[in-house]
Design an enzyme around this catalytic site. Structure first.
Site, mmCIF file in Angstrom:
data_model
loop_
_atom_site.group_PDB
_atom_site.id
_atom_site.type_symbol
_atom_site.label_atom_id
_atom_site.label_comp_id
_atom_site.label_asym_id
_atom_site.label_seq_id
_atom_site.Cartn_x
_atom_site.Cartn_y
_atom_site.Cartn_z
ATOM 1 N N ARG A 22 0.829 -1.202 0.000
ATOM 2 C CA ARG A 22 0.000 0.000 0.000
ATOM 3 C C ARG A 22 0.870 1.261 0.000
ATOM 4 O O ARG A 22 2.026 1.238 0.411
ATOM 5 C CB ARG A 22 -0.923 0.007 1.217
ATOM 6 N N LYS A 44 -8.320 -2.541 1.471
ATOM 7 C CA LYS A 44 -8.216 -1.650 2.625
ATOM 8 C C LYS A 44 -8.970 -0.343 2.410
ATOM 9 O O LYS A 44 -9.396 0.300 3.374
ATOM 10 C CB LYS A 44 -6.742 -1.373 2.934
ATOM 11 N N HIS A 94 -10.482 -4.081 13.211
ATOM 12 C CA HIS A 94 -9.381 -4.729 12.490
ATOM 13 C C HIS A 94 -8.909 -5.885 13.361
ATOM 14 O O HIS A 94 -8.001 -5.739 14.177
ATOM 15 C CB HIS A 94 -8.250 -3.721 12.242
ATOM 16 N N SER A 97 1.280 -6.553 12.584
ATOM 17 C CA SER A 97 2.058 -7.548 11.855
ATOM 18 C C SER A 97 3.126 -8.175 12.750
ATOM 19 O O SER A 97 3.835 -7.487 13.478
ATOM 20 C CB SER A 97 2.730 -6.878 10.650
ATOM 21 N N LYS A 155 -1.485 -12.809 15.103
ATOM 22 C CA LYS A 155 -2.947 -12.717 15.013
ATOM 23 C C LYS A 155 -3.530 -13.822 14.134
ATOM 24 O O LYS A 155 -4.479 -14.510 14.536
ATOM 25 C CB LYS A 155 -3.349 -11.345 14.469
ATOM 26 N N THR A 156 -2.964 -14.005 12.946
ATOM 27 C CA THR A 156 -3.491 -15.014 12.026
ATOM 28 C C THR A 156 -3.264 -16.422 12.571
ATOM 29 O O THR A 156 -4.161 -17.270 12.545
ATOM 30 C CB THR A 156 -2.821 -14.876 10.643
ATOM 31 N N ASP A 169 -9.496 -10.921 9.496
ATOM 32 C CA ASP A 169 -8.962 -9.559 9.429
ATOM 33 C C ASP A 169 -9.937 -8.431 9.729
ATOM 34 O O ASP A 169 -9.571 -7.468 10.379
ATOM 35 C CB ASP A 169 -8.360 -9.337 8.036
ATOM 36 N N ARG A 217 1.756 -12.412 -1.101
ATOM 37 C CA ARG A 217 0.442 -12.631 -0.502
ATOM 38 C C ARG A 217 -0.375 -13.662 -1.275
ATOM 39 O O ARG A 217 -0.167 -13.882 -2.466
ATOM 40 C CB ARG A 217 -0.349 -11.312 -0.501
#
Length: 671
Positions: free
Chosen positions: A189, A334, A353, A371, A375-376, A390, A455
């Site tokens: 981004r 996003k 988020h 990051s 979390k994932t 997410d 990704r």
């Protein structure tokens, strides 16, 4: 002379064969089986006289995949298929309308490269024989108004694969069936190039100024960029159009339209947004929000507010987003998340988020983390259902996933570490910027030649334990994750409401960054609400809503450190993932609520004195540090960083007479 075999030579020296009875003609198909006469075992011939006819037989119309809503079916029963498609194309033409013309372009459904039965590639526009055409009554005011724009509407993954491989350089099918693509010069981004229109409404509603992700632009500049994007898209022979949904909660879902120039972008959004049924498409109507992705075309750097050839622009009043100068697909994902951060709070719905999962007994947990915090990994649990990885909404009835897919990091991906993500990378998945073997097409996830930000985008149903529909009851646990490389935060702390708001607003983690002389030391990172780049309102507004919902539902807040213990990075060790998983399991089961707790200094955390299966000495960081003075100095240093970061929020008063702000400030570090 006669030869021994009975044959004779003729006068020219050649052979001649004796005349005998004429062989009977072999007939096929007429003889009965078992008669000993040759019969025809082949099937019937195809019912086609030309190769084009044969190809036309290969495809059939898509059939509805879900039961039709009877009310919707009745409403559209009187509308013919031709009229329905005309209404649909009229809506798309209106979306592509330029400000310098009275209406949108002439649009036609289908791939311009597909041949018709007469061998031509042009639909019979003049005779009106092509049903999927909309041609506004408009004079030829420009060259683009003379041409038709072909619309490739809500194509399937298989169709998009074909488009990408035929026409987009850098598109390949990998050995696991995924579509590998390149996002061009931008592999992430561009937050500094994101702009939001500041008008009379957003002036008061949005968060502006220091610390805010919202960089302003005026209405006129947005319209200049919109015109540039629309003119570019209209100049193309074909565009991809996706009509899809955001939010699995049917009462609060948003209709979105994405107009793009690349099959890669269309497939990405097909995976990331919620995919409508055929019946829902027929009654889709006018979208609530539209994205114009002209990322292959740069913005005009001489335009006011532009700082590069990239510009990602949001106009909340017009419900539109324009993308110029970047082909990175994550901008669309996003950008829509930012829109939801604006629209949902207006409905008293909290946008978050976070990751979210649910136990077999219906207990729901939210996972917040930047990051590298896990979390994932921690929200993906084989013993629990995945609601989403997410983006979520917390409504009056429970939680819902905003998206229809997952956008997972691929760097150093392995089957052993992330089996669910590994297995989700198959036909239909988009692989961004990965490197693969030129012969076998096997992906090397450790190769960062293109970028470290590789990704995979895939539909959420590619995860075996995904909960479909992606909704659940109210959360019972809110887990804030931090990877503390300073090594002074406890592995787990129970938070009161004020502490939950303070650490939610702070959004802390600490990463390891290289310094100039080559020594590595921790660097504190703060991102408000664990997603500062996407929030639209002041962070305290989201925090107040979170506290209100947690209080009404009796949810418990937790701060879990997945970083270092026994010293800072370089001295201590990373807390074992197995220990963190035991902590998360104890939170889910409710057993951690029953533990004995003690209070820490500076941050005032409540920490358990023991957890089954975890060494007690690591639960209080001071016990695992051999140098107690170094621990105290580092703890004070981190507390100071928190207080300094929070200064930008301290003057924003919320609650009656600003009392809520005072409570939040009091929940921070105390020296």
């Amino acid at each position: 002379m006669s030869a021994g075999n009975g044959n004779a030579t003729n006068g020219d020296g050649g052979f001649s064969f004796p005349k005998g009875p004429v062989m009977p003609k072999i007939t096929t198909g007429a003889a009965k089986r078992g008669s000993g006469v040759c019969h025809d075992d082949s099937g019937p011939t195809v019912n086609a006289t030309t190769i084009d006819e044969l190809h036309s037989l290969q495809k059939k119309r898509s059939a509805p995949t879900t039961p039709i809503n009877q009310n919707a079916a009745a409403a559209f029963a009187a509308v013919s298929e031709e009229e329905r498609q005309k209404i649909q194309l009229q809506s798309i033409s209106a979306s592509l309308a330029s400000l310098t013309r009275e209406s949108g372009p002439k649009v036609v459904r289908g791939d311009p490269a597909e041949k018709k039965t007469d061998g031509s590639t042009t639909p019979a526009y003049a005779h009106g024989q092509h049903h999927s055409i909309f041609s506004p009554a408009l004079g030829a005011v420009s060259d683009s108004s003379l041409k038709f724009t072909h619309v490739l509407y809500n194509l399937s993954p298989a169709e998009l694969y074909e488009q990408a491989i035929k026409y987009e350089k850098g598109s390949f099918i990998t050995s696991n069936g995924a579509l590998a693509t390149l996002s061009g010069a931008k592999t992430g981004r561009a937050p500094r190039d994101k702009r939001v229109v500041r008008d009379a409404t957003t002036e008061d509603e949005l968060w502006w100024g220091k610390g805010s992700p919202n960089i302003e632009m005026d209405e006129h500049t947005f319209m200049v960029n919109r015109e540039r994007a629309v003119d570019y898209l209209n100049s193309l022979e074909k565009v991809f159009v996706n009509d899809q949904y955001l939010n699995w909660d049917p009462e609060n879902r948003i209709k979105v339209r994405i107009v793009s120039a690349r099959a890669y972008h269309s497939l990405f959004m097909h995976n990331m947004c919620i995919r409508p049924t055929q019946e829902e498409l027929e009654s889709f109507g006018t979208p609530d929000f539209t994205i114009y992705n002209a990322g292959q075309f740069p913005c005009n750097r001489y335009t006011h507010y532009m700082t590069s050839s990239t510009s990602v622009d949001l106009n909340l009043a017009r419900r539109e987003m324009v993308i110029l100068g970047t082909q990175y697909a994550g901008e669309m994902k996003k950008g829509l998340f930012s829109v939801m951060h604006y629209l949902m709070p207006k409905r008293r719905i909290l946008s978050l988020h976070s990751g979210c999962n649910m136990g077999k007994d219906g207990d729901v947990a939210l996972f917040f983390g930047l990051s590298g915090t896990g979390k994932t990994t921690l929200s993906t649990d084989h013993n629990r259902y995945l609601i989403g990885d997410d983006e979520h909404c917390w409504t009056e009835t429970g939680v819902s996933n905003i998206e229809g897919g997952c956008y997972a990091k691929c760097v150093d991906l392995s089957r052993e570490k992330e089996p669910d993500i590994w297995n989700a990378i198959k036909f239909g998945t988009v692989l961004e910027n990965v490197v693969f073997d030129e012969h076998t097409r096997e992906v090397d996830y450790s190769d960062k030649s293109v970028t470290e930000n590789t990704r995979a985008a895939y539909p959420i149903e590619f995860i075996p334990n995904a909960k479909i529909p992606c909704v659940g009851p109210h959360p019972t646990n809110v887990i804030l994750l931090a990877c503390d490389a300073f090594g002074v935060l406890p592995p787990v702390s129970k938070l009161n409401l004020a502490q939950t708001m303070y650490h939610f607003i702070s959004g802390y983690t600490a990463l390891v960054a290289g310094t100039e002389d080559g020594i590595k030391e921790p660097t504190a990172t703060f991102s408000a609400c664990f997603g500062a780049a996407f929030i639209m309102l002041h962070p305290t507004k989201y925090a107040a809503m979170l506290a209100e919902k947690m209080k009404s539902q009796g949810a418990t807040g937790w701060l879990v450190n997945t970083g270092w213990s026994g010293g800072s990075y370089g001295v201590g060790n990373r807390i074992k993932l197995a220990y963190t998983r035991k902590i998360i399991d104890a939170i889910h089961s409710g057993s951690l609520l029953k533990a004995n707790y003690k209070k820490t200094e500076i941050f005032g955390f409540e920490i358990p004195t023991e957890i089954e299966g975890i060494p007690s000495e690591i639960l209080d960081p001071v016990n695992s540090w051999s140098d107690k003075k170094a621990h105290k100095d580092t703890l004070v240093k981190l507390g100071g960083l928190f207080k300094k970061n929070f200064e930008v929020f301290a003057n924003h008063k919320i609650g009656v007479d600003g009392k809520l702000t005072e409570e939040i400030l009091a929940a921070g570090p105390i020296f």
